[in-house]
Design an enzyme around this catalytic site. Sequence first.
Site, mmCIF file in Angstrom:
data_model
loop_
_atom_site.group_PDB
_atom_site.id
_atom_site.type_symbol
_atom_site.label_atom_id
_atom_site.label_comp_id
_atom_site.label_asym_id
_atom_site.label_seq_id
_atom_site.Cartn_x
_atom_site.Cartn_y
_atom_site.Cartn_z
ATOM 1 N N HIS A 66 13.213 76.043 -6.284
ATOM 2 C CA HIS A 66 13.055 74.645 -6.622
ATOM 3 C C HIS A 66 12.797 74.355 -7.957
ATOM 4 C CE1 HIS A 66 13.284 73.512 -2.371
ATOM 5 N NE2 HIS A 66 12.599 74.520 -2.079
ATOM 6 N N ASN A 139 13.181 69.376 3.259
ATOM 7 C CA ASN A 139 14.489 69.818 2.725
ATOM 8 C C ASN A 139 15.501 68.423 3.182
ATOM 9 O OD1 ASN A 139 13.622 72.001 1.368
ATOM 10 N ND2 ASN A 139 15.203 73.267 2.552
ATOM 11 N N TYR A 349 2.324 77.646 -1.443
ATOM 12 C CA TYR A 349 2.440 76.536 -2.059
ATOM 13 C C TYR A 349 1.529 76.408 -3.096
ATOM 14 C CZ TYR A 349 6.977 75.334 -0.244
ATOM 15 O OH TYR A 349 8.578 75.492 -0.205
#
Length: 497
Positions: A66, A139, A349
């Site tokens: 990303h 997504n 994350y």
Amino acid sequence: MASNTKPASTFRYGEKPVYTTSNGCPVESPQKFQRISNGPVLLQDFHLLDLLAHFDRERIPERVVHAKGAGAYGEFEVTHDVSDLTSVDMLNGVGKKTPLVARFSTVGGEKGSADTARDPRGFSLKFYTQEGNWDWVYNNTPVFFIRDPTNFPVFIHTQKRNPQTNLKDATMFWDYLSTHQESVHQVMTLFSDRGTPYSYRHMHGYSRHTHKFTKPDGSFVYVQTHLRTDQGIKTFTNEEAGKMAAENPDWNTQDLFEAIQRGEYPSWSVFIQVLTPEQAEKFRWNIFDLTKVWPQAEVPLRPVGKFTLNRNPENYFAEIEQVAFSPSHLVPGVEPSADPVLQGRLFSYPDTQRHRLGVNYQQIPVNAPLNAFNPFQRDGAMAVNGNYGANPGYPSSYHPLTYKPVSPALAAHEQWAGSVVNAVFAEVGPADYVQAAALWQVLGRTPGQQDNFVHNVAVHLCGAHVDTRERTYGMFANVDAGLGARIREETEKNVKN
Ligand code: NDP
């Protein structure tokens, strides 16, 4: 004279702020440096060293996935009551509004790569709620390639560059997919024309993972969230996407910025699918399997709200490059499910953001929650919020804090018991082709979509080694015998020997 006390905002035309070094010392001219006549420059010239040294450090690690993205601010509004399902403060009350920041992205490409690449799109939202920041790290596809988190790093390596040639590699790409056929449902989605969206404004978003909505009475339900574009779905064909990648690799970034600049604010309607624990227990799919959807005829979409993007960032790096999403940024009333990939993401994350931005990444203005107070987290690089001043860094009896019971329901949740085993989530079997086959039928509803799918696969797969091509034909034949044959025929036509 303009004040220099607002470094974060843009000075307006005519204000003429005083130019200084980073420590605030006025500089006579940006072109002049201390030097020996017209020869070497002096080490004592802080303006020069300050400028060069800062420039040398302008880059932070880009996201491993990303990396290329665009974003904007907006607002979420509750349109339908869901208080029967959850105590999430943000969802509590029709008409309630919550500010948010959004970031869209491709997955595999580097920061300078083309926006229109065939790739899933990241679709992330950070809601600044009264009870903490709630991140939806979604997504534009309803499923994903994997259902075990250990597959993520290796799968991503196959979508990136070959370690020797530093080129994208069709053999590596299809070798992984054809030897991990649980991915076929996502492959079907990716190689349909929805794998090349026309713009970020014209695509849906999906939680993909199952979450739990909880209530203080101890009850909970399983939910999946759908963000349906109000602009309508619009896609590029494979050739249009390739042409745009060459002509304007930043097309999606430009489209989003300029639409908002024009006052054409994109919006999405938010729906949830809901299963009770009893329904989930009997459901014909494992609801923690990230490669499966919940068919909409069986689990209908229930409306919740709508969000609109209405403001561009003022500074891309500060607000979009540094925005840090995590599925573990949750609020009271919502909890993660046992989906193993989600569990892996809960770790990965924030770990990424601590690496990219530092341990105090939540202090960066775009990430800062409205009401955070945690003096037990002290110091660390870039502690810029006052570091909680003189407040004790432990639960002091002299300065007691208020501890709010946020989830009395926790004890009543799922109970897990079993042996520790070293195993995959599920072996690949006939069930893994059923929903891929359903999507093949869905594509058949729109003229040309099945043909485009076969073409889109063929022009990519033709670059793979013959053994890998053969195995991949077998994978598509497992979905539908006719599909396997069509892909073989079309691909072999495109093979260059
Ligand atoms: P439905 O007929 O109820 O819904 C079909 C879904 O497929 C719609 O959400 C539709 O989106 C979406 N769709 C249409 N074309 C494509 C495409 N090229 N790529 C991805 N999605 C597309 O079917 P079911 O719920 O029974 O599911 C059938 C299949 O549809 C599934 O196996 C899955 O592959 C796919 N799908 C299912 C979703 C779900 O949550 N159940 C979500 C998205 C896809 P739209 O309404 O915009 O046309």
